[in-house]
Design a protein around this motif. Structure first.
Motif, PDB file in Angstrom:
ATOM      1  N   MET A   1     -23.407  -5.614 -22.472  1.00  0.00           N
ATOM      2  CA  MET A   1     -24.313  -4.674 -21.850  1.00  0.00           C
ATOM      3  C   MET A   1     -23.620  -3.311 -21.745  1.00  0.00           C
ATOM      4  O   MET A   1     -22.418  -3.243 -21.535  1.00  0.00           O
ATOM      5  N   ILE A   2     -24.385  -2.268 -21.854  1.00  0.00           N
ATOM      6  CA  ILE A   2     -23.865  -0.906 -21.712  1.00  0.00           C
ATOM      7  C   ILE A   2     -24.584  -0.261 -20.544  1.00  0.00           C
ATOM      8  O   ILE A   2     -25.806  -0.335 -20.434  1.00  0.00           O
ATOM      9  N   ARG A   3     -23.801   0.343 -19.664  1.00  0.00           N
ATOM     10  CA  ARG A   3     -24.365   0.980 -18.481  1.00  0.00           C
ATOM     11  C   ARG A   3     -23.494   2.158 -18.051  1.00  0.00           C
ATOM     12  O   ARG A   3     -22.342   2.265 -18.470  1.00  0.00           O
ATOM     13  N   PRO A   4     -24.030   3.034 -17.181  1.00  0.00           N
ATOM     14  CA  PRO A   4     -23.211   4.136 -16.650  1.00  0.00           C
ATOM     15  C   PRO A   4     -22.099   3.611 -15.743  1.00  0.00           C
ATOM     16  O   PRO A   4     -22.246   2.563 -15.112  1.00  0.00           O
ATOM     17  N   SER A   5     -21.018   4.350 -15.695  1.00  0.00           N
ATOM     18  CA  SER A   5     -19.906   3.984 -14.809  1.00  0.00           C
ATOM     19  C   SER A   5     -20.256   4.271 -13.354  1.00  0.00           C
ATOM     20  O   SER A   5     -21.181   5.025 -13.063  1.00  0.00           O
ATOM     21  N   ARG A   6     -19.488   3.632 -12.469  1.00  0.00           N
ATOM     22  CA  ARG A   6     -19.645   3.838 -11.026  1.00  0.00           C
ATOM     23  C   ARG A   6     -18.344   4.405 -10.458  1.00  0.00           C
ATOM     24  O   ARG A   6     -17.262   4.174 -11.013  1.00  0.00           O
ATOM     25  N   PRO A   7     -18.423   5.121  -9.344  1.00  0.00           N
ATOM     26  CA  PRO A   7     -17.224   5.755  -8.778  1.00  0.00           C
ATOM     27  C   PRO A   7     -16.085   4.790  -8.447  1.00  0.00           C
ATOM     28  O   PRO A   7     -14.927   5.172  -8.519  1.00  0.00           O
ATOM     29  N   ASP A   8     -16.390   3.543  -8.149  1.00  0.00           N
ATOM     30  CA  ASP A   8     -15.339   2.602  -7.753  1.00  0.00           C
ATOM     31  C   ASP A   8     -14.624   1.954  -8.949  1.00  0.00           C
ATOM     32  O   ASP A   8     -13.776   1.094  -8.766  1.00  0.00           O
ATOM     33  N   GLU A   9     -14.917   2.373 -10.170  1.00  0.00           N
ATOM     34  CA  GLU A   9     -14.341   1.747 -11.356  1.00  0.00           C
ATOM     35  C   GLU A   9     -13.204   2.536 -11.984  1.00  0.00           C
ATOM     36  O   GLU A   9     -12.723   2.202 -13.058  1.00  0.00           O
ATOM     37  N   GLY A  10     -12.730   3.557 -11.288  1.00  0.00           N
ATOM     38  CA  GLY A  10     -11.688   4.422 -11.835  1.00  0.00           C
ATOM     39  C   GLY A  10     -10.419   3.696 -12.228  1.00  0.00           C
ATOM     40  O   GLY A  10      -9.834   3.983 -13.285  1.00  0.00           O
ATOM     41  N   THR A  11      -9.975   2.768 -11.416  1.00  0.00           N
ATOM     42  CA  THR A  11      -8.733   2.049 -11.715  1.00  0.00           C
ATOM     43  C   THR A  11      -8.867   1.267 -13.015  1.00  0.00           C
ATOM     44  O   THR A  11      -7.984   1.302 -13.872  1.00  0.00           O
ATOM     45  N   ARG A  12      -9.983   0.584 -13.194  1.00  0.00           N
ATOM     46  CA  ARG A  12     -10.188  -0.195 -14.422  1.00  0.00           C
ATOM     47  C   ARG A  12     -10.313   0.727 -15.635  1.00  0.00           C
ATOM     48  O   ARG A  12      -9.790   0.418 -16.711  1.00  0.00           O
ATOM     49  N   ILE A  13     -10.964   1.845 -15.476  1.00  0.00           N
ATOM     50  CA  ILE A  13     -11.117   2.791 -16.581  1.00  0.00           C
ATOM     51  C   ILE A  13      -9.746   3.293 -17.039  1.00  0.00           C
ATOM     52  O   ILE A  13      -9.466   3.364 -18.243  1.00  0.00           O
ATOM     53  N   PRO A  30       7.080  10.519 -25.857  1.00  0.00           N
ATOM     54  CA  PRO A  30       7.030  10.012 -24.477  1.00  0.00           C
ATOM     55  C   PRO A  30       6.631  11.088 -23.465  1.00  0.00           C
ATOM     56  O   PRO A  30       5.860  10.812 -22.534  1.00  0.00           O
ATOM     57  N   ASP A  31       7.141  12.310 -23.637  1.00  0.00           N
ATOM     58  CA  ASP A  31       6.791  13.388 -22.710  1.00  0.00           C
ATOM     59  C   ASP A  31       5.312  13.748 -22.803  1.00  0.00           C
ATOM     60  O   ASP A  31       4.646  13.955 -21.782  1.00  0.00           O
ATOM     61  N   ASP A  32       4.782  13.819 -24.012  1.00  0.00           N
ATOM     62  CA  ASP A  32       3.360  14.124 -24.176  1.00  0.00           C
ATOM     63  C   ASP A  32       2.499  12.989 -23.636  1.00  0.00           C
ATOM     64  O   ASP A  32       1.475  13.228 -22.993  1.00  0.00           O
ATOM     65  N   ARG A  33       2.912  11.748 -23.868  1.00  0.00           N
ATOM     66  CA  ARG A  33       2.158  10.591 -23.359  1.00  0.00           C
ATOM     67  C   ARG A  33       2.070  10.668 -21.834  1.00  0.00           C
ATOM     68  O   ARG A  33       1.006  10.454 -21.254  1.00  0.00           O
ATOM     69  N   LEU A  34       3.154  11.007 -21.187  1.00  0.00           N
ATOM     70  CA  LEU A  34       3.186  11.123 -19.725  1.00  0.00           C
ATOM     71  C   LEU A  34       2.313  12.283 -19.246  1.00  0.00           C
ATOM     72  O   LEU A  34       1.544  12.135 -18.278  1.00  0.00           O
ATOM     73  N   ALA A  35       2.402  13.424 -19.895  1.00  0.00           N
ATOM     74  CA  ALA A  35       1.603  14.589 -19.499  1.00  0.00           C
ATOM     75  C   ALA A  35       0.110  14.319 -19.691  1.00  0.00           C
ATOM     76  O   ALA A  35      -0.717  14.681 -18.840  1.00  0.00           O
ATOM     77  N   ILE A  36      -0.245  13.674 -20.788  1.00  0.00           N
ATOM     78  CA  ILE A  36      -1.654  13.358 -21.036  1.00  0.00           C
ATOM     79  C   ILE A  36      -2.142  12.346 -20.012  1.00  0.00           C
ATOM     80  O   ILE A  36      -3.251  12.450 -19.499  1.00  0.00           O
ATOM     81  N   ASP A  37      -1.317  11.371 -19.690  1.00  0.00           N
ATOM     82  CA  ASP A  37      -1.683  10.366 -18.683  1.00  0.00           C
ATOM     83  C   ASP A  37      -1.995  11.038 -17.349  1.00  0.00           C
ATOM     84  O   ASP A  37      -3.010  10.709 -16.710  1.00  0.00           O
ATOM     85  N   GLU A  38      -1.161  11.969 -16.954  1.00  0.00           N
ATOM     86  CA  GLU A  38      -1.378  12.673 -15.682  1.00  0.00           C
ATOM     87  C   GLU A  38      -2.702  13.438 -15.704  1.00  0.00           C
ATOM     88  O   GLU A  38      -3.479  13.394 -14.745  1.00  0.00           O
ATOM     89  N   MET A  39      -2.976  14.115 -16.804  1.00  0.00           N
ATOM     90  CA  MET A  39      -4.217  14.872 -16.922  1.00  0.00           C
ATOM     91  C   MET A  39      -5.435  13.931 -16.891  1.00  0.00           C
ATOM     92  O   MET A  39      -6.412  14.177 -16.177  1.00  0.00           O
ATOM     93  N   VAL A  40      -5.351  12.846 -17.647  1.00  0.00           N
ATOM     94  CA  VAL A  40      -6.460  11.898 -17.727  1.00  0.00           C
ATOM     95  C   VAL A  40      -6.726  11.250 -16.365  1.00  0.00           C
ATOM     96  O   VAL A  40      -7.882  11.093 -15.968  1.00  0.00           O
ATOM     97  N   CYS A  41      -5.680  10.903 -15.664  1.00  0.00           N
ATOM     98  CA  CYS A  41      -5.859  10.283 -14.339  1.00  0.00           C
ATOM     99  C   CYS A  41      -6.535  11.236 -13.356  1.00  0.00           C
ATOM    100  O   CYS A  41      -7.189  10.790 -12.408  1.00  0.00           O
ATOM    101  N   GLY A  42      -6.419  12.532 -13.608  1.00  0.00           N
ATOM    102  CA  GLY A  42      -7.028  13.516 -12.729  1.00  0.00           C
ATOM    103  C   GLY A  42      -8.526  13.680 -12.926  1.00  0.00           C
ATOM    104  O   GLY A  42      -9.236  14.070 -12.000  1.00  0.00           O
ATOM    105  N   PHE A  43      -9.036  13.369 -14.139  1.00  0.00           N
ATOM    106  CA  PHE A  43     -10.463  13.605 -14.356  1.00  0.00           C
ATOM    107  C   PHE A  43     -11.249  12.371 -14.797  1.00  0.00           C
ATOM    108  O   PHE A  43     -12.435  12.247 -14.471  1.00  0.00           O
ATOM    109  N   LEU A  44     -10.637  11.462 -15.529  1.00  0.00           N
ATOM    110  CA  LEU A  44     -11.400  10.380 -16.132  1.00  0.00           C
ATOM    111  C   LEU A  44     -12.112   9.474 -15.125  1.00  0.00           C
ATOM    112  O   LEU A  44     -13.276   9.127 -15.331  1.00  0.00           O
TER     113      LEU A  44
END
Length: 143
Positions: A1-13, A30-44
């Motif tokens: 099934m495909i559905r919109p995400s919910r606010p409580d699913e951030g950790t799984r995402i 490794p440095d870029d992977r870490l920097a991208i991870d930080e950015m993604v965790c802030g918005f995704l």
């Protein structure tokens, strides 16, 4: 099934994103992977995503589309090859028939996946969206 995400699913995402990146983006420093991870965790976790979920409503993959451009498609590594990514793309194409996306040139598996899905190359950039030295291939769906 495909559905919109919910606010409580951030950790799984974020778990899906990290697993998928670790499985497919071995070209990142490794440095870029870490920097991208930080950015993604802030918005995704707060982004309006489409989720592919199992029969228990557990997220297995996600897609982010912004104004007809697929910004992200990530599948839990344990689910790769099962058709979940293709199902998400088909869902996106039903909403945006001329959908575009960008893919890292070094991610050969993703390039082949999008080509099989009917996307055609429309251009190339020598750097990614953050100015890092990871070339992008620009793609558009052609039906």
């Amino acid at each position: 099934m495909i559905r919109p995400s919910r606010p409580d699913e951030g950790t799984r995402i974020i778990e899906i994103w990290r697993g998928a990146v670790d499985a497919t983006h071995d070209f990142l420093t490794p440095d870029d992977r870490l920097a991208i991870d930080e950015m993604v965790c802030g918005f995704l976790p707060h982004a309006p995503l489409w989720l592919a979920v199992d029969e228990n409503d557990y997220p297995l993959a996600f897609m982010l589309i912004d104004e007809g451009h697929m910004e992200a498609l990530f599948v839990d590594p344990a689910q790769r090859g099962t058709g979940i990514g293709a199902a998400l793309v088909k869902h996106g194409l039903a909403l945006h028939p001329k959908m575009t996306t960008d893919v890292n040139e070094q991610n050969d598996q993703a390039v082949r996946f999008y080509e099989r899905m009917g996307f055609k190359q429309t251009g190339r950039s020598p750097i990614d969206g953050q100015g890092r030295p990871y070339p992008l291939i620009h793609l558009e769906y052609v039906n």
